[in-house]
Design a protein around this motif. Sequence first.
Motif, PDB file in Angstrom:
ATOM      1  N   GLU A 224      -0.573   1.814  20.325  1.00  0.00           N
ATOM      2  CA  GLU A 224      -0.269   3.229  20.131  1.00  0.00           C
ATOM      3  C   GLU A 224      -1.280   4.136  20.823  1.00  0.00           C
ATOM      4  OE1 GLU A 224       0.426   4.933  16.109  1.00  0.00           O
ATOM      5  OE2 GLU A 224      -1.197   6.250  16.725  1.00  0.00           O
ATOM      6  N   GLY A 225      -2.508   3.763  20.779  1.00  0.00           N
ATOM      7  CA  GLY A 225      -3.541   4.603  21.374  1.00  0.00           C
ATOM      8  C   GLY A 225      -4.706   4.770  20.430  1.00  0.00           C
ATOM      9  N   ASN A 226      -5.848   5.104  20.970  1.00  0.00           N
ATOM     10  CA  ASN A 226      -6.979   5.464  20.127  1.00  0.00           C
ATOM     11  C   ASN A 226      -7.565   6.772  20.634  1.00  0.00           C
ATOM     12  OD1 ASN A 226      -9.432   5.000  21.874  1.00  0.00           O
ATOM     13  ND2 ASN A 226      -8.542   2.939  21.982  1.00  0.00           N
ATOM     14  N   ALA A 227      -8.252   7.458  19.747  1.00  0.00           N
ATOM     15  CA  ALA A 227      -8.665   8.829  20.051  1.00  0.00           C
ATOM     16  C   ALA A 227      -9.660   8.881  21.204  1.00  0.00           C
ATOM     17  CB  ALA A 227      -9.261   9.464  18.803  1.00  0.00           C
ATOM     18  N   ALA A 228     -10.521   7.914  21.298  1.00  0.00           N
ATOM     19  CA  ALA A 228     -11.525   7.942  22.356  1.00  0.00           C
ATOM     20  C   ALA A 228     -10.875   7.745  23.719  1.00  0.00           C
ATOM     21  CB  ALA A 228     -12.568   6.858  22.102  1.00  0.00           C
TER      22      ALA A 228
END
Lengths: 376, 190
Positions: A224-228
């Motif tokens: 999904e993705g990560n914030a960094a």
Amino acid sequence: MNLYAHLSELPAAEATAFRALVTRLRALPQHEPSPLLTSRILAAVADERAHPTLDVQPETRNQKPETQKPRLWYWAAAGLAACLLAVLTLFDRPADPTAADPTVWLAASQEADGSWQPAHHGGDPAYRPALTALAALALARDPADRFSADVRRACDALAALQTPDGAFGGTGRVRAYNHALATYALAALAPQDGPAAAALERAVAYSRANQSVEGGWDYEPGSEGNAAMTSWQVQALAAAAAKGIGQANIPLRKGLVWLRGAARDDGGVAYHRGSPSRSEGLAALTAHTLMTSGQAFEGLPALGRRLTVNLTAKDDAADCYRDYAKVMAFESAGDTARAETVRDGMQLRRQAGAQDPWEPIGGTLYTCAFTALARK
Amino acid sequence: MNSAPLEQLDDADLMLRVRSQDDEAAFTLLVSRHQKSLLNFFIRSGVQYDSEDLVQQTFLRLYRYRQRYVASAKFTTFLFLLARQVWIDELRRRQRRQRLAESLAAEPYEEFAAPAAPSAGVAGDLDLARALAALSEGLRQVIELAVYQDLPYAEVAEILEIPVGTVKSRMFNALAKLRELLVEKRGDTP
């Protein structure tokens, strides 16, 4: 009962066949952990110790904890470290590269081919593109523009490090950070034509192809993705779009939507959306990205400013990456006083010899580049 | 508290030190003893890129939930309980992504990664590795815990939250399925 007791209950022929199968299973090669895994785990636990994320009540039995949406900004930090990490371990050298003017040390450390080699400064050679990107970005911030030739050489070196698919080498996290930071550096620094400009086009195409359906970026394709990682990619795409690269626009918008969803009502940002944990470093990075890369989109700069409200300007532990993100976030929000407080803390901790959690991985290049990037 | 040198302490004693004294050296030793087995646990479960992340998550949970540990069961049982939960959370994340991917599959500009190809690692028994990867999650976990971690069935049952009898039947089915897959691969008649 164990496995062999169980097998002995079976008819002889079946037991023999199954024993042979078990022997083959056990003979399958074992994967070895990377040399950095232990230090990553211990750094993450040290962070947990300093900033506990769950209020776990003691129990009287070995109870399993409920499954959770893990608070993974450690991975972000560890990943960043990993990626950024390839950069610095020069503590045994006579001069302190971050003492006065880190850019001078960075320029002097550039390799003949224009890159920066983390292995020469205590870092991981796999992160050469990422650390070359960070060092180039740091030199480009020099107010006297003393290093423009070095920056151009760095851009050409990044183009030379690019692989045919548009990425910059490595697998998993290494690949993700190499690509995000190298793309950002090329978008921010590359001239409008030449090999670096062509490399940027290919890098943006790779970003677009590897964006998750939700709009984020992560280490694993399809995650999904990560914030960094999403923050860095969004900054890269915003810079590319500003340069007129049209294919950056759609993934940029989707990435900003992802980041908007990562900002919680309480002002917290976790590594993964939906996690109840919070990370000051990730909140700062996200805030900075929303205020700068999202400035053309209604509501995003205001959201970014809100994320900075609860950020602390004073920290006890050294963490160059977190400090850099906070400085950028406070500056973007126009809060120069708190930005200066963070810079002061950074300097004091460096003078006191405080150990950055990622120094054992990143080496001197990482610390030096972020120190330079956080300067006025 | 056992006063022997750390290296001579068993896992349970080390974990008790972590619980009662937040002993960093003891925790480090636990990491060094078990990171490889956890790494291979996740890789064999099908994690291609983030297996080390999941190992890190497991140790973080171990630290975070250290107060829940009492030495009434093997340390590895507690550790693999945590590892299994990390894996379950990861599966949920993947399933959620998959649902979203399916709902958005019509979007022309999205590209989706192919499933990870099973790997035997360095120069291994690829047919067997592929057969192992083809097992259902329930069967593979029994193999993982009973064959690779060498846990007694009672502990496998505790970790997987199933009766010991079910562990036995799953083990039998897993081995039978592996044999069947290997025979099919060779083109033999079963």
